[in-house]
Each structure stands twice: as structure tokens, then as C-alpha cells.
Design a protein around this motif. Structure first.
Motif, mmCIF file in Angstrom:
data_model
loop_
_atom_site.group_PDB
_atom_site.id
_atom_site.type_symbol
_atom_site.label_atom_id
_atom_site.label_comp_id
_atom_site.label_asym_id
_atom_site.label_seq_id
_atom_site.Cartn_x
_atom_site.Cartn_y
_atom_site.Cartn_z
ATOM 1 N N VAL A 151 0.840 -1.204 0.000
ATOM 2 C CA VAL A 151 0.000 0.000 0.000
ATOM 3 C C VAL A 151 0.872 1.249 0.000
ATOM 4 C CG1 VAL A 151 -1.740 1.293 1.292
ATOM 5 C CG2 VAL A 151 -1.908 -1.183 1.138
ATOM 6 N N SER A 152 1.915 1.246 0.821
ATOM 7 C CA SER A 152 2.809 2.405 0.877
ATOM 8 C C SER A 152 3.463 2.655 -0.469
ATOM 9 C CB SER A 152 3.877 2.191 1.951
ATOM 10 O OG SER A 152 3.303 2.051 3.231
ATOM 11 N N TYR A 153 3.910 1.598 -1.103
ATOM 12 C CA TYR A 153 4.553 1.752 -2.406
ATOM 13 C C TYR A 153 3.554 2.244 -3.450
ATOM 14 C CZ TYR A 153 6.862 0.637 -6.792
ATOM 15 O OH TYR A 153 7.403 0.724 -8.042
ATOM 16 N N TRP A 154 2.353 1.731 -3.409
ATOM 17 C CA TRP A 154 1.347 2.148 -4.388
ATOM 18 C C TRP A 154 1.045 3.642 -4.262
ATOM 19 C CZ3 TRP A 154 -0.857 0.789 -8.726
ATOM 20 C CH2 TRP A 154 -2.010 1.432 -9.114
ATOM 21 N N GLN A 155 0.978 4.120 -3.010
ATOM 22 C CA GLN A 155 0.613 5.517 -2.797
ATOM 23 C C GLN A 155 1.775 6.466 -3.058
ATOM 24 O OE1 GLN A 155 -1.049 5.492 1.170
ATOM 25 N NE2 GLN A 155 -3.051 4.813 0.437
ATOM 26 N N GLN A 156 3.006 5.979 -2.906
ATOM 27 C CA GLN A 156 4.176 6.813 -3.198
ATOM 28 C C GLN A 156 5.303 5.900 -3.654
ATOM 29 O OE1 GLN A 156 5.298 9.483 -0.073
ATOM 30 N NE2 GLN A 156 7.025 10.334 -1.195
ATOM 31 N N SER A 157 5.460 5.762 -4.956
ATOM 32 C CA SER A 157 6.355 4.745 -5.526
ATOM 33 C C SER A 157 7.788 5.251 -5.603
ATOM 34 C CB SER A 157 5.862 4.332 -6.910
ATOM 35 O OG SER A 157 4.538 3.865 -6.843
ATOM 36 N N THR A 158 8.458 5.266 -4.450
ATOM 37 C CA THR A 158 9.855 5.686 -4.407
ATOM 38 C C THR A 158 10.774 4.472 -4.441
ATOM 39 O OG1 THR A 158 9.977 5.645 -1.993
ATOM 40 C CG2 THR A 158 9.183 7.683 -3.031
ATOM 41 N N THR A 159 12.036 4.730 -4.722
ATOM 42 C CA THR A 159 13.009 3.643 -4.778
ATOM 43 C C THR A 159 13.182 2.978 -3.422
ATOM 44 O OG1 THR A 159 14.197 4.763 -6.575
ATOM 45 C CG2 THR A 159 15.402 3.074 -5.343
ATOM 46 N N TRP A 160 13.244 3.781 -2.362
ATOM 47 C CA TRP A 160 13.434 3.211 -1.031
ATOM 48 C C TRP A 160 12.250 2.351 -0.621
ATOM 49 C CZ3 TRP A 160 17.935 2.691 0.933
ATOM 50 C CH2 TRP A 160 18.930 3.618 0.679
ATOM 51 N N ARG A 161 11.057 2.743 -1.016
ATOM 52 C CA ARG A 161 9.887 1.917 -0.689
ATOM 53 C C ARG A 161 9.896 0.624 -1.493
ATOM 54 N NH1 ARG A 161 4.645 5.593 0.911
ATOM 55 N NH2 ARG A 161 5.772 7.077 2.228
ATOM 56 N N ALA A 162 10.432 0.667 -2.706
ATOM 57 C CA ALA A 162 10.573 -0.559 -3.491
ATOM 58 C C ALA A 162 11.562 -1.506 -2.821
ATOM 59 C CB ALA A 162 11.030 -0.222 -4.911
ATOM 60 N N VAL A 163 12.654 -0.958 -2.298
ATOM 61 C CA VAL A 163 13.635 -1.782 -1.593
ATOM 62 C C VAL A 163 13.011 -2.379 -0.329
ATOM 63 C CG1 VAL A 163 15.818 -1.741 -0.329
ATOM 64 C CG2 VAL A 163 15.607 -0.523 -2.501
ATOM 65 N N ALA A 164 12.306 -1.554 0.441
ATOM 66 C CA ALA A 164 11.664 -2.041 1.664
ATOM 67 C C ALA A 164 10.662 -3.145 1.348
ATOM 68 C CB ALA A 164 10.977 -0.884 2.388
ATOM 69 N N LEU A 165 9.886 -2.943 0.289
ATOM 70 C CA LEU A 165 8.907 -3.942 -0.129
ATOM 71 C C LEU A 165 9.601 -5.263 -0.455
ATOM 72 C CD1 LEU A 165 5.994 -4.575 -0.950
ATOM 73 C CD2 LEU A 165 6.458 -3.557 -3.163
ATOM 74 N N SER A 166 10.718 -5.195 -1.147
ATOM 75 C CA SER A 166 11.446 -6.401 -1.536
ATOM 76 C C SER A 166 12.005 -7.132 -0.315
ATOM 77 C CB SER A 166 12.584 -6.039 -2.487
ATOM 78 O OG SER A 166 12.108 -5.312 -3.595
ATOM 79 N N LEU A 167 12.550 -6.369 0.644
ATOM 80 C CA LEU A 167 13.138 -6.986 1.829
ATOM 81 C C LEU A 167 12.074 -7.639 2.705
ATOM 82 C CD1 LEU A 167 15.827 -4.307 2.787
ATOM 83 C CD2 LEU A 167 16.167 -6.504 1.637
ATOM 84 N N VAL A 168 10.910 -7.001 2.830
ATOM 85 C CA VAL A 168 9.829 -7.595 3.621
ATOM 86 C C VAL A 168 9.349 -8.885 2.969
ATOM 87 C CG1 VAL A 168 7.487 -7.271 4.481
ATOM 88 C CG2 VAL A 168 9.125 -5.399 4.614
ATOM 89 N N LEU A 169 9.232 -8.883 1.643
ATOM 90 C CA LEU A 169 8.841 -10.090 0.935
ATOM 91 C C LEU A 169 9.873 -11.198 1.141
ATOM 92 C CD1 LEU A 169 7.083 -11.721 -0.963
ATOM 93 C CD2 LEU A 169 8.205 -10.600 -2.898
ATOM 94 N N ALA A 170 11.159 -10.842 1.071
ATOM 95 C CA ALA A 170 12.209 -11.835 1.289
ATOM 96 C C ALA A 170 12.135 -12.417 2.700
ATOM 97 C CB ALA A 170 13.580 -11.199 1.050
ATOM 98 N N ALA A 171 11.889 -11.560 3.692
ATOM 99 C CA ALA A 171 11.755 -12.044 5.071
ATOM 100 C C ALA A 171 10.570 -12.989 5.204
ATOM 101 C CB ALA A 171 11.602 -10.858 6.027
#
Length: 456
Positions: A151-171
Motif C-alpha cells: 500500500v505504501s509503495y502504491w501511494q508513493q512509488s519511491t526507490t526506497w519503498r521498493a527496496v523495503a517492499l522487496s526486503l519484507v517479501l524476502a523475510a
């Protein structure tokens, strides 16, 4: 809703959540049996310094939950089980609050936050599972964190949010391997946020973010691939247990109950099951795997034998296998919760850990567990219809269409994967309960959402 009423409601929900935590904790832990015992053993190996479980050649689990248990065992000794249950109960509370946060963030409404948190408190069975040494509680927390990141990435698609999204998925994947293909809906969400689909992210930036996802997942999961290559001589994250393959193909009930194919591998198996004055049920997955191990076959040999039999049977009877899979997909949303693992009976192994049980305090929670919504097939069916309606409502709104698409793909993915390789069980659907609540609350309130902020 006024600010004063909002904070009063938060105080009430916080009090209810605290009472839920204390009363559920008072029931005490379940015995360390079946999957719980294996997770506990993983923690023991980690506690001895074997973080990559090189002395425990299990090829169907990822290690994050074992790491958590190992860390707790090293710090708390005989009170490790009590500490683990307490932490998992706190995880349930965190999951409930984060569910409300996602609902509020998605709809920009304060009351959505309250509805999301409140409905999460009604999931009594999921709260009880926090007393069990199983990865579902940690997985549910990381999974709802993944949805929050979406949701955060969808509302503001920044590079750092993309990285955070990827790391949470990996976890999340390192806790349980089931969502290892969730990068597919993630990429869909990213591409849906381009101007072609009404989003704000330029297509070039979307491709860059997708590359970040691939890199982050590779860095997070790469060491486990290397470990498996060193142990088993093959590059993979996890493999499907032979018991699962056998159950969905040859067992009755929800399994396809396919006839054993007339191939040399079948004759080898039948000789193994009926030798040395021993006659075991060749339809029982655990009897088959235990017997083959007792005869000295290693894991790769057992996997090869079972895989050959299953694949041959599926090719010979594709219709029966498909029908059984469709039934399991339907029952994924209908099956009721059970009492696995149990508190008493033959399995009472606690590994000399400190146990507890406050019977008087536990009685109200056990009454709720016996009468929980998850115990009713009809209420489960109604819940599914509400989720479907919520997803449709979210998709109808341009501002939430991309997230709704990802949510539908996630529901479909878990349903299909579970139906393909598992006999339906409530604990496999339980991890989706926060996402189900988000779909229902979001669908109900998004049409009346404020344009910005959480101002209502």
C-alpha cells in the motif's frame, strides 16, 4: 469521528487486545509434536551455532523461524518456550494493529483503522495458534507487513519503498517458502502503477524497481540456495515433501486416491511395504516415507521414487487429479479449524521446558475457541463472499485498482498452491485472515474515503 472518540476507541481496543493476550497465554503451550517438534529441533541446532542447519538436512523448510527459536533458546534456557509463546502473542497483537493501519492507509479513514483492528481481535483461533510452536504466527506478521509495504509503495512509488517492499517479501519467504512466487503479484502492482494503467510511476522507473526486487530477493535468499546446493547437490530454495506428494495423489478423502501405476517403482515400493513380516498401508503417506527411511534410502532416493510414481499416476489419470485439486481449492475457503496440535494425549513432550496453565482463566478462551467463526463451514463461506465483494469494490475505485489486483492474485495464488500440494487445513488459510479483513473493510469504506490524510 471526533479525535476524542477516536482515542477512546483505541483505548477500548487496546484493553480488549491486552485481555485477549493474557487469557490466551494462560491456556499454556501445546506439546512439541509433529511440525512443532521439528521446528524446536531446528532451534536447538541454531543454538549450537549451526545457523545454516548443515547437520539437519531438511530440504522443505526455510530457516527464519528456526533462527528465532534458536536465539530465544540461547537467551532463556528452560523458559524459552514460555518466552516464545509470549513473543508470539505480542506478534498477534502487532498483526492486528498493523491490519488496522493498512485499512486506514488504504481508505484514508480513521474508522477503517478501528474496524480493521477490531475485526482482527475476533480471530480467536489465530490467537490460540500463537501458543503453538509453528511458523504461522511469525509468517502472518511478516505477510501483513508486506501488504502494508504494498500500500505504501502504491501511494508513493519511491526507490526506497521498493527496496523495503522487496526486503519484507524476502523475510516472509524465509519464514515459510509458500509465497516464493509472490514476486509475480508484486511486479503486477508495480506495472499497474504506470501511466498506462492510471498510475504515476514512469515505465522506466517501474522497470528499475522490478530490478531492485530481483536483486533484493537474490541477496536475501541466495545463502539458502548455496546451503542446499552444498547439502543436496542442487540449486533450490525448498522442495515439496514426499508426504505431500503422496497425500494429494494416492490418499483418499481430499486426496485424488489414484491407482498406483504399473511400473517398476511401484513394485519396489510394494516389496518394501510388505517385507519382513510387515504389512503397512501403502496409501498412508507417513507409513510409506517412514518405511523407506527404515530400509536405508536417503532423502534424494525417496524423493525420486515417490516423484516418479506420482507423476506417472497424474499422467495416466489427469482428470481425477484435477477434480480432486479443484475440490481442495474450494475447501481451502470452507474447511474449519481443528485442535492440532493437542494439549494432551500421547504427545506430551516439552523438552524439560517450563510449562504453565491457569485453568480458570483459560476456560473462557476455550469456550470461544469451541464456538469461533472458523469452526463453522457456513460462516467460512460467508466470509469468502464478503472478501470477494470487498475485492470487487476496491477494484472499482481507480485509486485502489492496482492494490485490489495484487490482492486478488495473492488470494488466488495461495488457494492454487495449497490445493496443488496440500490437504486443506485451516492453518493454511489462517495466514490470509488479515488480508481478508483488509479486503472487507477496504471495500466497504473506500468509496467514502477522504481524498487525503486520515481525516475522518
Amino acid at each position: 469521528m471526533t479525535r476524542k472518540k477516536f482515542y477512546v476507541a483505541i483505548a477500548v481496543l487496546l484493553f480488549i487486545d491486552l485481555m485477549r493476550l493474557l487469557f490466551t497465554f494462560s491456556i499454556g503451550p501445546t506439546a512439541l509434536c509433529v511440525d512443532a517438534r521439528q521446528y524446536w529441533e531446528m532451534g536447538a541446532r541454531v543454538n549450537q551455532g549451526d545457523w545454516f542447519l548443515m547437520t539437519m538436512p531438511v530440504d522443505y523448510r526455510t530457516p527464519a523461524y528456526g533462527w528465532l527459536i534458536g536465539l530465544i533458546r540461547s537467551l532463556f534456557g528452560n523458559y524459552a518456550l514460555m518466552t516464545l509463546v509470549a513473543i508470539q502473542q505480542a506478534m498477534v497483537s502487532a498483526t492486528s494493529i498493523l491490519t488496522g493501519v493498512v485499512c486506514g492507509k488504504l481508505t484514508h479513514r480513521r474508522d477503517a483503522f478501528l474496524w480493521g483492528w477490531g475485526l482482527s481481535l475476533c480471530c480467536f483461533t489465530r490467537s490460540w495458534y500463537a501458543n503453538v510452536v509453528l511458523a504461522e504466527t511469525l509468517f502472518t506478521l511478516t505477510f501483513i507487513a508486506f501488504l502494508w509495504a504494498c500500500v505504501s509503495y502504491w501511494q508513493q512509488s519511491t526507490t526506497w519503498r521498493a527496496v523495503a517492499l522487496s526486503l519484507v517479501l524476502a523475510a516472509t519467504i524465509m519464514v515459510r517458502p509458500v509465497p516464493q512466487l509472490l514476486c509475480i503479484p508484486l511486479i503486477i502492482v508495480m506495472l499497474m502503477n504506470t501511466p498506462t494503467f492510471g498510475g504515476q510511476l514512469q515505465f522506466r522507473n517501474a522497470l528499475g524497481h522490478i530490478l531492485l526486487v530481483v536483486v533484493a530477493l537474490s541477496l536475501a535468499m541466495g545463502p539458502w540456495y548455496i546451503r542446499n546446493q552444498a547439502l543436496f547437490g542442487d540449486w533450490f530454495l525448498t522442495k515439496l515433501p514426499v508426504e505431500n506428494k503422496w497425500q494429494v495423489c494416492f490418499q483418499g478423502g481430499s486426496g485424488a486416491n489414484l491407482p498406483l501405476p504399473n511400473v517398476p517403482a511401484t513394485r519396489t515400493l510394494l516389496r518394501a511395504m510388505c517385507s519382513d513380516s510387515v504389512h503397512l498401508n501403502e496409501r498412508n503417506a507417513y507409513a510409506v516415507s517412514s518405511r523407506l527411511r527404515a530400509l536405508g534410502l536417503d532423502q534424494s532416493e525417496i524423493d525420486g521414487l515417490v516423484s516418479e510414481l506420482c507423476w506417472t499416476a497424474i499422467v495416466e489419470h489427469p482428470g481425477e487429479f484435477l477434480v480432486a485439486g479443484v475440490k481442495r481449492a474450494v475447501n481451502f475457503w470452507r474447511c474449519v479449524s481443528n485442535r492440532y496440535p493437542a494439549y494432551c494425549g500421547a504427545e506430551t513432550f516439552f523438552d524439560n521446558q517450563q510449562t504453565w496453565r491457569a485453568s480458570a482463566a483459560a476456560q473462557p478462551i476455550e469456550y470461544l475457541l469451541r464456538n469461533a467463526c472458523s469452526r463453522s463451514v457456513r460462516l467460512n463461506e460467508i466470509s469468502f463472499l464478503c472478501v470477494a465483494a470487498g475485492c470487487i469494490m476496491l477494484f472499482m475505485q481507480r485509486s485502489t485498482r492496482g492494490f485490489a489486483t495484487g490482492l486478488v492474485v495473492i488470494f488466488a495464488y495461495f488457494t492454487a498452491v495449497t490445493a496443488a500440494v496440500e490437504i486443506e487445513n485451516y492453518r493454511y488459510r489462517m495466514v490470509l485472515e488479515p488480508a481478508m479483513i483488509i479486503a472487507c473493510v477496504g471495500g466497504l469504506l473506500v468509496r467514502r474515503a477522504a481524498p487525503i490524510g486520515m481525516g475522518r
